[in-house]
Design a protein around this motif. Structure first.
Motif, short mmCIF file in Angstrom:
data_model
loop_
_atom_site.label_atom_id
_atom_site.label_comp_id
_atom_site.label_asym_id
_atom_site.label_seq_id
_atom_site.Cartn_x
_atom_site.Cartn_y
_atom_site.Cartn_z
N LYS A 105 0.84 -1.20 0.00
CA LYS A 105 0.00 0.00 0.00
C LYS A 105 0.88 1.24 0.00
O LYS A 105 2.04 1.20 0.39
CB LYS A 105 -0.88 0.04 1.26
N PRO A 106 0.30 2.40 -0.39
CA PRO A 106 1.06 3.66 -0.32
C PRO A 106 1.49 3.95 1.12
O PRO A 106 0.76 3.64 2.08
CB PRO A 106 0.07 4.70 -0.81
N GLU B 71 6.85 7.16 -9.03
CA GLU B 71 7.16 8.35 -8.25
C GLU B 71 6.39 8.44 -6.94
O GLU B 71 6.20 9.51 -6.37
CB GLU B 71 6.92 9.61 -9.08
N LYS B 72 5.90 7.31 -6.43
CA LYS B 72 5.17 7.26 -5.17
C LYS B 72 5.78 6.18 -4.29
O LYS B 72 6.14 5.11 -4.77
CB LYS B 72 3.70 6.96 -5.44
N THR B 73 5.91 6.45 -2.98
CA THR B 73 6.51 5.49 -2.06
C THR B 73 5.45 4.51 -1.57
O THR B 73 4.38 4.91 -1.10
CB THR B 73 7.14 6.20 -0.85
N PHE B 74 5.78 3.22 -1.68
CA PHE B 74 4.89 2.14 -1.24
C PHE B 74 5.57 1.35 -0.13
O PHE B 74 6.80 1.38 0.00
CB PHE B 74 4.57 1.19 -2.39
#
Length: 107
Positions: free
Chosen positions: A13-14, A64-67
């Protein structure tokens, strides 16, 4: 001691969602040698022992999003002298319930 709850490796999940879910359930985020994990202390009032539930996470970037990916969960007595001591069934049950509660928000 490993604590098996369910296939945790499937939970990805993010980071913002994972942080909120764990914080809402009383966990604190810690770092150990550049490895982040969530920690919850559980106290056994009858024996006055404290136990530490640790849920390590693997952080990675995708689009470009941290999970976050949940790793193997562990629980152990907090005092170093008693590390080899058996964790009581009631403490394991309480830990599993707390983990299931967090995971219900992440599913």
């Amino acid at each position: 001691m490993q604590l098996r709850v369910k296939a945790t490796s499937k939970i990805i999940k993010p980071k913002e969602i994972v942080d909120k879910a764990f914080e809402a359930q009383g966990f604190t985020k810690k770092m150990k040698k550049n490895y982040p994990y969530y920690q919850l202390r559980i106290k056994d009032n009858s024996t006055r022992m404290s136990y530490e539930l640790q849920i390590p996470i693997q952080e990675f970037i995708r689009n470009e999003k941290t999970f976050c990916k949940i790793q193997e969960i562990t629980i152990h007595p907090k005092t170093i002298v008693k590390r080899t001591q058996h964790v009581p069934k009631e403490i394991l049950t309480a830990a599993k319930e707390k983990v299931r509660e967090v995971f219900s928000y992440l599913d």
